[in-house]
Structures are given as C-alpha cells and as structure tokens.
Design an enzyme around this catalytic site. Structure first.
Site, PDB file in Angstrom:
ATOM      1  N   TYR A 139      10.511  -4.453   8.409  1.00  0.00           N
ATOM      2  CA  TYR A 139       9.652  -3.314   8.073  1.00  0.00           C
ATOM      3  C   TYR A 139       8.583  -3.135   9.153  1.00  0.00           C
ATOM      4  O   TYR A 139       8.369  -2.023   9.658  1.00  0.00           O
ATOM      5  CB  TYR A 139       9.018  -3.595   6.713  1.00  0.00           C
ATOM      6  CG  TYR A 139       7.960  -2.622   6.263  1.00  0.00           C
ATOM      7  CD1 TYR A 139       8.298  -1.344   5.827  1.00  0.00           C
ATOM      8  CD2 TYR A 139       6.612  -2.976   6.238  1.00  0.00           C
ATOM      9  CE1 TYR A 139       7.332  -0.457   5.389  1.00  0.00           C
ATOM     10  CE2 TYR A 139       5.639  -2.097   5.794  1.00  0.00           C
ATOM     11  CZ  TYR A 139       5.998  -0.838   5.373  1.00  0.00           C
ATOM     12  OH  TYR A 139       5.042   0.038   4.934  1.00  0.00           O
ATOM     13  N   LYS A 143       7.944   0.051  11.611  1.00  0.00           N
ATOM     14  CA  LYS A 143       6.687   0.807  11.564  1.00  0.00           C
ATOM     15  C   LYS A 143       5.982   0.798  12.922  1.00  0.00           C
ATOM     16  O   LYS A 143       5.345   1.778  13.300  1.00  0.00           O
ATOM     17  CB  LYS A 143       5.776   0.240  10.473  1.00  0.00           C
ATOM     18  CG  LYS A 143       6.293   0.504   9.056  1.00  0.00           C
ATOM     19  CD  LYS A 143       6.269   1.996   8.719  1.00  0.00           C
ATOM     20  CE  LYS A 143       6.605   2.266   7.264  1.00  0.00           C
ATOM     21  NZ  LYS A 143       6.470   3.685   6.906  1.00  0.00           N
ATOM     22  N   THR A 174       1.719   0.737  -5.365  1.00  0.00           N
ATOM     23  CA  THR A 174       2.946   1.492  -5.642  1.00  0.00           C
ATOM     24  C   THR A 174       4.066   0.480  -5.901  1.00  0.00           C
ATOM     25  O   THR A 174       3.862  -0.728  -5.778  1.00  0.00           O
ATOM     26  CB  THR A 174       3.363   2.375  -4.445  1.00  0.00           C
ATOM     27  OG1 THR A 174       3.772   1.506  -3.375  1.00  0.00           O
ATOM     28  CG2 THR A 174       2.254   3.292  -3.971  1.00  0.00           C
TER      29      THR A 174
HETATM   30  N1  LIG Z   1       2.325   0.875  -0.657  1.00  0.00           N
HETATM   31  C1  LIG Z   1       1.770   0.340   0.419  1.00  0.00           C
HETATM   32  O1  LIG Z   1       1.017  -0.663   0.333  1.00  0.00           O
HETATM   33  C2  LIG Z   1       2.011   0.933   1.767  1.00  0.00           C
HETATM   34  C3  LIG Z   1       1.297   0.416   2.858  1.00  0.00           C
HETATM   35  C4  LIG Z   1       1.522   0.926   4.124  1.00  0.00           C
HETATM   36  C5  LIG Z   1       2.406   1.966   4.289  1.00  0.00           C
HETATM   37  N2  LIG Z   1       3.085   2.467   3.225  1.00  0.00           N
HETATM   38  C6  LIG Z   1       4.052   3.526   3.479  1.00  0.00           C
HETATM   39  O2  LIG Z   1       3.850   4.599   2.591  1.00  0.00           O
HETATM   40  C7  LIG Z   1       5.090   5.290   2.395  1.00  0.00           C
HETATM   41  C8  LIG Z   1       5.296   5.491   0.905  1.00  0.00           C
HETATM   42  O3  LIG Z   1       5.426   4.217   0.311  1.00  0.00           O
HETATM   43  P1  LIG Z   1       5.064   3.928  -1.212  1.00  0.00           P
HETATM   44  O4  LIG Z   1       4.094   2.819  -1.210  1.00  0.00           O
HETATM   45  O5  LIG Z   1       4.740   5.187  -1.900  1.00  0.00           O
HETATM   46  O6  LIG Z   1       6.469   3.311  -1.681  1.00  0.00           O
HETATM   47  P2  LIG Z   1       7.443   3.659  -2.870  1.00  0.00           P
HETATM   48  O7  LIG Z   1       6.707   3.918  -4.123  1.00  0.00           O
HETATM   49  O8  LIG Z   1       8.452   2.569  -2.820  1.00  0.00           O
HETATM   50  O9  LIG Z   1       8.100   5.040  -2.424  1.00  0.00           O
HETATM   51  C9  LIG Z   1       9.012   5.103  -1.372  1.00  0.00           C
HETATM   52  C10 LIG Z   1       9.530   6.519  -1.299  1.00  0.00           C
HETATM   53  O10 LIG Z   1      10.419   6.619  -0.192  1.00  0.00           O
HETATM   54  C11 LIG Z   1      11.633   7.198  -0.667  1.00  0.00           C
HETATM   55  N3  LIG Z   1      12.771   6.822   0.161  1.00  0.00           N
HETATM   56  C12 LIG Z   1      13.270   5.590   0.414  1.00  0.00           C
HETATM   57  N4  LIG Z   1      14.350   5.689   1.214  1.00  0.00           N
HETATM   58  C13 LIG Z   1      14.539   7.009   1.463  1.00  0.00           C
HETATM   59  C14 LIG Z   1      15.471   7.756   2.206  1.00  0.00           C
HETATM   60  N5  LIG Z   1      16.474   7.171   2.871  1.00  0.00           N
HETATM   61  N6  LIG Z   1      15.329   9.103   2.260  1.00  0.00           N
HETATM   62  C15 LIG Z   1      14.339   9.717   1.597  1.00  0.00           C
HETATM   63  N7  LIG Z   1      13.441   9.087   0.835  1.00  0.00           N
HETATM   64  C16 LIG Z   1      13.537   7.740   0.783  1.00  0.00           C
HETATM   65  C17 LIG Z   1      11.765   6.719  -2.101  1.00  0.00           C
HETATM   66  O11 LIG Z   1      12.697   7.517  -2.797  1.00  0.00           O
HETATM   67  P3  LIG Z   1      13.661   6.909  -3.952  1.00  0.00           P
HETATM   68  O12 LIG Z   1      12.857   6.979  -5.223  1.00  0.00           O
HETATM   69  O13 LIG Z   1      14.826   7.813  -3.926  1.00  0.00           O
HETATM   70  O14 LIG Z   1      13.979   5.499  -3.561  1.00  0.00           O
HETATM   71  C18 LIG Z   1      10.328   6.909  -2.560  1.00  0.00           C
HETATM   72  O15 LIG Z   1      10.084   8.254  -2.866  1.00  0.00           O
HETATM   73  C19 LIG Z   1       6.162   4.430   3.050  1.00  0.00           C
HETATM   74  O16 LIG Z   1       6.509   4.949   4.318  1.00  0.00           O
HETATM   75  C20 LIG Z   1       5.472   3.093   3.221  1.00  0.00           C
HETATM   76  O17 LIG Z   1       6.002   2.338   4.274  1.00  0.00           O
HETATM   77  C21 LIG Z   1       2.909   1.968   1.961  1.00  0.00           C
END
Ligand SMILES: NC(=O)c1ccc[n+]([C@@H]2O[C@H](COP(=O)([O-])OP(=O)(O)OC[C@H]3O[C@@H](n4cnc5c(N)ncnc54)[C@H](OP(=O)(O)O)[C@@H]3O)[C@@H](O)[C@H]2O)c1
Length: 241
Positions: A139, A143, A174
């Site tokens: 990951y 990133k 999340t």
């Molecule tokens: N949460 C954190 O602490 C954190 C920290 C740093 C960065 N981020 C970044 O924030 C973004 C959102 O993460 P989140 O925390 O909201 O995670 P999350 O709740 O797991 O959501 C991930 C989202 O990405 C979608 N997804 C996964 N694979 C996909 C694909 N091939 N095509 C289209 N959509 C896809 C999922 O859809 P499905 O429901 O269909 O699986 C879901 O809507 C990510 O890029 C993550 O790396 C999060």
C-alpha cells in the site's frame, strides 16, 4: 477554486472518505456530483449521478467519460490497503493496480474535460507516501508512486490551468482502518478539510491532526523546495517574473 456550482467526480464514493466527500460537496453547493462506485448506488439528492466505475477497468473508465458532459473537479479516492510483508508479488501488483494505475487511468481519461474547465485533480494519497507503515508496505509503495505522479502532473498540467492536489491523509475512522486501535479522525472532518484545502489553494493537503503535525515542516522543507525547482524545468517562469 470554490466547490459551489462546480461539477465534482469522486471515485470510491459508496463508503468511507469517498461517501463523506460526496456529502460535503453537496453541502457546499456543488452543482453535480458524479459518484463512482463498483456496485449500484442510490442517492436521494438529485444532484448525485451514480457512475459504475471500477478504477482498474479501462472500459468502465471510458463509459464514465462518455457519461460526463462537464467536469471541474476529479477526486481520486478509491483505494485498497492489504496487510502484507512484500513476499507476495500479486499483492503488490493489486495495490499498484488500484492505488496507482487506477488514478493514472482515470486522470488520463478525464484530462480533456478538465482541460476545458481548467479544473482540479485531487488525489487522496496517504501519509504513508512519505513514510511507510511496514504492516502495509505494498500500500505504502503504491501511495508513494501516486504521490510522485501527483507532483509530476502538478508541473506538467500547470500550463493548462489545471491544479493538482495531494491529500496526505492520516488515520481516519473507516473500514480501511478497522481493528487498528490508534486515534483516528472522522471521515466527515477529513472530507471537510480536503475541500477547505482545495478552496484555499493548498497543493498538499494535511486533513487530520496527525498529518497536520507534519504540514509546516513539509511546506517549508528542502524536499518541497526541490519539487518547486524541478517543476520550473517544465513550466518556466516568464523572464521578467
Ligand atoms: N482511512 C484511512 O486511515 C486512510 C488514510 C490515508 C489514506 N486513505 C485513503 O483514502 C481513500 C479512501 O479510503 P477509506 O478510508 O474511505 O477506505 P474504505 O472505507 O475501505 O473505502 C475504500 C473505497 O475504495 C473503493 N474501491 C476499492 N477498490 C476499488 C476499485 N478497484 N475501483 C473503484 N473503487 C474501489 C471501495 O469500494 P467497494 O465498496 O466497492 O470496495 C470503497 O468505496 C483511499 O485511497 C485510502 O488509501 C485512507
């Protein structure tokens, strides 16, 4: 750049930070919000247009482009964060496919629309682009690649009036961080800080307390200065600037 009256596309819009970004864009008066999801989505606000969009699927990306007439703001938010130890090449390839080649493909496909609107690209990267958590190294690598791409695109697209923002998100509550017991920001506060950052014209957005603690040293640091110096090679300043 204000969000009011703008057309916004969010990938990974069905849950987590992506869903919060959709709600925050609506709250700020966006004219239309395209919600990219892998599964069908129903939303009560008529300004929301669902788009079937797996970011690893080139034909779905093209269909999405064909269904969007105008776009001001593209938010690459979809992501996956597998736990691994770098022994399985397939895990690394999957992380790169979604977190790096996904945004790459979506950006290239929507570039004509964004050029027309002189719009903005927002890539939800991660603090791990700067320093990995070795529990999720694939990951972090994906990133870091996405962040580096963001820096290049920022320089390459500046001349077309497109701004390119990186979001260096820290721990957020999340599904992605479920079971990881550390202080986490709420997804609503992160979505709000992302749009605040865009509206204030910040290139690199630090949307939560952990990332915010690095913001000042990053913005005034040697690496940021080097990014700016390097960018001048593709977007030279006028001689009298
Ligand atoms: N949460 C954190 O602490 C954190 C920290 C740093 C960065 N981020 C970044 O924030 C973004 C959102 O993460 P989140 O925390 O909201 O995670 P999350 O709740 O797991 O959501 C991930 C989202 O990405 C979608 N997804 C996964 N694979 C996909 C694909 N091939 N095509 C289209 N959509 C896809 C999922 O859809 P499905 O429901 O269909 O699986 C879901 O809507 C990510 O890029 C993550 O790396 C999060």
């Amino acid at each position: 750049m204000t969000i009011a009256d703008k057309t916004v596309l969010v990938t990974g819009a069905n849950r987590g930070i992506g869903q919060a970004l959709v709600e925050e864009a609506l709250r700020r008066g966006a004219k239309r919000v395209y919600a990219g999801t892998r599964q069908p989505l129903v939303h009560t606000d008529e300004r929301v247009t669902p788009l079937t969009l797996d970011v690893t699927d080139a034909s779905q990306i093209q269909d999405a482009v064909d269904n969007v007439e105008f776009l001001d703001i593209l938010i690459n938010n979809a992501g996956v964060a597998p736990y691994d130890d770098l022994t399985d090449r397939g895990t690394l390839e999957r992380a790169l496919a979604v977190n790096f080649f996904g945004p790459y493909g979506v950006i290239q496909a929507f570039l004509p629309l964004l050029t027309r609107s002189r719009g903005a690209i927002i890539n939800n990267v991660s603090l791990m682009a700067l320093a990995p958590l070795p529990l999720t190294p694939s990951y972090a690598i994906s990133k870091a690649a996405a962040f580096n791409m963001t820096q290049s695109l920022r320089a390459l697209l500046a001349g077309q009036g497109i701004t390119v923002h990186a979001v260096l998100t820290g721990p957020t509550d999340t599904e992605m961080t479920r079971g990881f017991e550390i202080p986490k920001a709420t997804r609503e506060s992160v979505a709000c800080a992302i749009f605040d950052g865009v509206e204030m014209g910040e290139e690199d957005i630090f949307p939560d307390p952990m990332s915010e603690s690095l913001a000042e040293s990053w913005r005034n640091g040697a690496v940021k200065a080097m990014e700016r110096e390097s960018a001048a090679f593709v977007s030279p300043q006028p001689a009298n600037a």
